[in-house]
Write an enzyme that holds these catalytic residues in place. Structure first.
Site, PDB file in Angstrom:
ATOM      1  CE  LYS A  84      13.997  26.163  22.668  1.00 42.45           C
ATOM      2  NZ  LYS A  84      12.469  26.454  22.556  1.00 42.45           N
ATOM      3  N   GLY A 179      -1.409  14.415  18.389  1.00 45.87           N
ATOM      4  CA  GLY A 179      -0.659  14.037  19.013  1.00 45.87           C
ATOM      5  C   GLY A 179      -1.528  15.294  20.328  1.00 45.87           C
ATOM      6  N   GLY A 181      -1.240  16.498  23.338  1.00 47.49           N
ATOM      7  CA  GLY A 181      -0.666  16.218  24.954  1.00 47.49           C
ATOM      8  C   GLY A 181      -0.705  18.342  25.550  1.00 47.49           C
ATOM      9  CB  VAL A 183      -0.122  21.945  22.429  1.00 47.56           C
ATOM     10  CG1 VAL A 183      -1.098  23.054  21.100  1.00 47.56           C
ATOM     11  CG2 VAL A 183       0.394  22.595  23.510  1.00 47.56           C
TER      12      VAL A 183
END
Ligand code: NAI
Length: 354
Positions: A84, A179, A181, A183
């Site tokens: 990452k 949520g 958003g 996804v």
């Protein structure tokens, strides 16, 4: 993770291979890249750009998230390892063409880290980086699916498997979505076509209104979604949502969502298990986004990647069956399965004559 520990102790404890600090004064670039484990294959993980209170905090984030990538890739049966990158800065204020170019040069220099977009890095940034380095990818233009679609497909399949485990039929299932958003919205659209009853919440009122008018969803406030009576609670907003404060408020039988790092701490997965709430581990459920890499790099085509993502359902079903027979919470079992897989692969790699 105990923040009292220094970065080096943390690397030792979690077994990271490499931690790279980057500074390019002229380009204003400060970044941290963590490569966790490449036993199963080359390192892959997104690049995020956000503000951190210190470079050490950025390093902790990269260390934590890179480890999660190793686990996610291993459970998704990918021949990739975890990494990452975090760029320290405000994406709206500090992202300049010079910074993007300098970061592409860093990727070229490292040469063993493949990345993609994460928080604060968008498709235009990936395209700009991609003109200077081959170590970044995104779904090809003109595709009918993107990483968020693939993530949502995986969540639907995981939810189907979990519904079977609690003895509920997918049609008529009551799902509370936190949520809406990239996804969460796609997930809501897919679920509603299967006859699922949706209750939704988002801190953005416009998204909620759209779900009410276009999907016929019932809406509650962002705070109330945790206490909604539902078969499945689906977190698709932020991490750390399953914690000491939220768990006692839950009125669901299972938790299946895309958000990364849903458990504030692993012990919260144990608390859910003790309460009889099935927690489908986030990194197993949301692997569709990472699997998109196989499509981005040409390892498979569009139908191939969709079929591959749909296998997440089978993985979740197997995990939940074994969790029941082994009497081990699913998140502990998933971690154990990955650790066993890594140990077996290391044994082969280090065997004499290997
Ligand atoms: P997003 O930023 O597009 O959507 C998040 C949504 O949550 C926004 O609509 C926001 O208004 C809402 N939100 C924020 N706090 C909230 C709260 N307290 N209560 C209710 N709503 C709230 O993010 P995206 O891309 O949809 O990702 C969602 C989660 O899934 C993140 O944790 C992300 O790391 C994870 N994920 C995303 C993947 C992708 O391909 N986009 C892949 C795998 C995981």
């Amino acid at each position: 993770m105990d923040k009292g520990q220094g970065v080096l102790e943390f690397i030792d404890e979690w077994g990271h291979e490499e931690l790279i600090f980057v500074r390019d004064r002229d380009a204003g670039l400060r970044a941290v890249i963590a490569i966790h484990d490449t036993t199963l294959g080359p390192a892959v993980g997104g690049t995020r750009m956000r503000m951190y209170s210190s470079l050490e905090d950025a390093a902790f984030d990269a260390l934590r998230l890179s480890r999660a990538m190793t686990y996610k890739a291993a459970m998704a049966e990918m021949a990739w390892g975890g990494a990452k990158a975090v760029i320290v800065g405000d994406p709206l204020r500090d992202k300049t063409p010079e910074l993007i170019s300098a970061y592409a040069d860093v990727l070229n220099r490292i040469g063993r880290f493949h990345t993609g977009a994460d928080m604060g890095i968008d498709g235009a940034d990936v395209a700009a980086l991609g003109r200077r380095t081959k170590h970044i990818s995104q779904v090809p233009a003109g595709s009918s699916v993107d990483a968020a679609d693939l993530t949502a497909i995986g969540v639907v399949e995981a939810m189907r498997a979990t519904a079977a485990a609690i003895g509920a039929a997918p049609g008529g299932l009551r799902v509370a979505i936190q949520g809406l958003g990239e996804v969460g919205w796609r997930l809501a659209c897919r679920l509603v076509t299967e006859g699922v009853h949706l209750v939704v919440a988002d801190t953005d009122g416009a998204k909620v209104s759209r779900a009410i008018t276009e999907l016929g969803a019932r809406a509650v406030s962002a705070d109330a979604i945790l206490g909604v009576e539902a078969d499945v609670f689906s977190p698709n907003a932020c991490g750390g949502i399953l914690n000491d404060e939220s768990i006692p408020r839950l009125h669901c039988r299972a938790i299946v969502g895309a958000a990364n790092e849903q458990l504030a701490e692993p012990r919260h997965g144990d608390v859910l298990h003790d309460r009889g709430i099935i927690y489908a581990p986030d990194y197993v459920v949301n692997a569709g986004g990472l699997l998109s890499l196989l499509y981005e790099t040409g390892e498979t085509d569009e139908p191939g990647i969709i079929a591959r993502v749909m296998r997440i359902g089978r993985t979740v079903a197997t995990l939940l069956e074994r969790s029941e027979s082994d009497r081990l919470p699913p998140h502990r079992l998933a971690d154990r399965m990955v650790e066993e897989k890594l140990a077996a692969a290391r044994k082969i790699l280090t065997a004499p004559g290997a």
